[in-house]
Design a protein around this motif. Structure first.
Motif, short mmCIF file in Angstrom:
data_model
loop_
_atom_site.label_atom_id
_atom_site.label_comp_id
_atom_site.label_asym_id
_atom_site.label_seq_id
_atom_site.Cartn_x
_atom_site.Cartn_y
_atom_site.Cartn_z
N PHE A 174 -57.63 -62.14 5.72
CA PHE A 174 -57.44 -63.56 5.43
C PHE A 174 -56.55 -63.71 4.20
O PHE A 174 -56.55 -62.86 3.31
CB PHE A 174 -58.79 -64.24 5.18
N ALA A 177 -57.69 -70.32 7.06
CA ALA A 177 -58.83 -70.13 7.97
C ALA A 177 -58.57 -69.07 9.03
O ALA A 177 -59.51 -68.52 9.61
CB ALA A 177 -59.18 -71.45 8.64
N ASN A 207 -57.75 -65.62 10.87
CA ASN A 207 -57.89 -64.18 10.67
C ASN A 207 -56.58 -63.52 11.13
O ASN A 207 -56.28 -63.47 12.33
CB ASN A 207 -59.07 -63.64 11.48
N LYS A 241 -52.32 -69.81 -1.55
CA LYS A 241 -52.23 -71.02 -0.72
C LYS A 241 -50.87 -71.70 -0.85
O LYS A 241 -50.30 -72.18 0.15
CB LYS A 241 -53.34 -71.99 -1.13
N ILE A 286 -61.72 -78.30 8.94
CA ILE A 286 -60.31 -78.01 8.65
C ILE A 286 -59.48 -79.26 8.88
O ILE A 286 -58.59 -79.59 8.08
CB ILE A 286 -59.81 -76.85 9.52
N ASN A 338 -54.48 -75.38 5.15
CA ASN A 338 -55.89 -75.18 5.52
C ASN A 338 -56.04 -74.26 6.73
O ASN A 338 -56.94 -73.40 6.75
CB ASN A 338 -56.55 -76.54 5.79
N ILE A 339 -55.18 -74.40 7.71
CA ILE A 339 -55.27 -73.52 8.88
C ILE A 339 -54.86 -72.11 8.50
O ILE A 339 -55.45 -71.13 8.95
CB ILE A 339 -54.39 -74.06 10.02
#
Length: 306
Positions: free
Chosen positions: A275, A256, A258, A281, A4, A252-253
């Motif tokens: 997610f 990733a 949950n 995005k 990440i 990106n975080i």
């Protein structure tokens, strides 16, 4: 987490190269140019054409092609200003913004007419990735990060240690006072367009190295670039770099994490695993932009102007 971090730095490097040039133009001319990202597209394809024509190895050819593309697109930026924006200077920023939309469309479809609509790739050899913990870093991805870092350091030196940088900052702060002090502001504006467009071309080349080249690549990255610039404080080059880092890591975080526990606590969902889909995005940085505009409209490093 290491992967990440790597992916976030690569994304931030691409956004920073495009964002710095965009915020430079805004700082001097006071309008956001939507055509800016299309200079990246043109630069990426010019580099592709030159790299395919050169007889050197793939890596060396791309380095030379990238430099030539930066210079060519820099002059294209100056020519665009001379042909369009200089004639509209003094009018409403909205008029300049609309003109930049038109210039961007011309550049995008002009590139499509020349290079076609199909995706293409730079002639780079297959490279074995380096293993860093549980992450993988390819040599080309490492080159993107290093190129962005070196470019930002060089830009910092030019902005703060050279006569050109002083003239650029003086013109941005007060154009009339700069002219009264003997600075030829029109020449400074041309240099700003040259440097901004050249940085956009470099960003386009790095984006092409990371993924593929297609004529909509500039349009697709436009919203994240503007998000980075607004987050950092539009008109502040260092803010653009900081905003690029924020957007790169947030994208990106955010994908990733949950979000199931938080959604359950708020009564929005009952699933244990939730997610954000990859298709959403682009919504992540704009959520941050909305929050930033509500809490600090000038951005992280932006300052109010009189």
């Amino acid at each position: 987490m290491i992967q990440i971090l790597i992916d976030s730095l690569i994304r931030a490097a691409e956004l920073a190269l495009l964002g710095v040039g965009l915020t430079m133009v805004y700082d001097v001319l006071r309008f956001p140019s939507f055509a800016h990202v299309e200079f990246g597209t043109v630069g990426a394809f010019i580099a592709l054409t030159i790299s395919l024509a050169l007889p050197f190895g793939p890596g060396s050819s791309l380095v030379i092609a990238g430099i030539v593309a930066m210079v060519a697109v820099g002059f294209l930026g100056v020519a665009t200003d001379r042909a369009v924006f200089s004639r509209l200077r003094g009018n409403s920023p909205i008029l300049l913004l609309i003109a930049s939309f038109g210039v961007g469309i011309v550049l995008r479809f002009g590139a499509q007419a020349i290079w076609g609509a199909n995706a293409q790739s730079y002639p780079l050899p297959l490279m074995r990735p380096w293993l860093i913990g549980d992450g993988r870093l390819t040599p080309s991805a490492a080159a993107i990060i290093v190129v962005a870092l070196v470019t930002m350091l060089l830009f910092h030196f030019v902005l703060n240690r050279t006569t050109l940088g002083i003239a650029m900052r003086a013109t941005a702060d007060n154009k009339d006072l700069a002219e009264a002090s003997g600075i030829f502001t029109e020449r400074v504006i041309r240099l700003v367009w040259f440097v901004g467009a050249a940085l956009a071309a470099l960003g386009g080349v790095m984006l092409g190295v990371a993924t593929q080249l297609h004529t909509n690549m500039g349009f697709e990255i436009m919203l994240p670039v503007f998000a980075a610039v607004i987050l950092g404080g539009i008109g502040n080059p260092y803010g653009a770099v900081l905003g690029a880092l924020v957007v790169g890591f947030a994208e990106n975080i955010g994908l990733a994490i949950n979000w199931g526990s938080l959604a359950s606590a708020l009564g929005l969902a009952t699933e244990d695993f939730l997610f954000i889909p990859v298709g959403y995005k682009a919504a992540i940085p704009f959520t941050l932009v909305i929050i930033m505009l509500l809490l600090r409209p000038t951005g992280l490093l932006g300052e109010k102007r009189a």
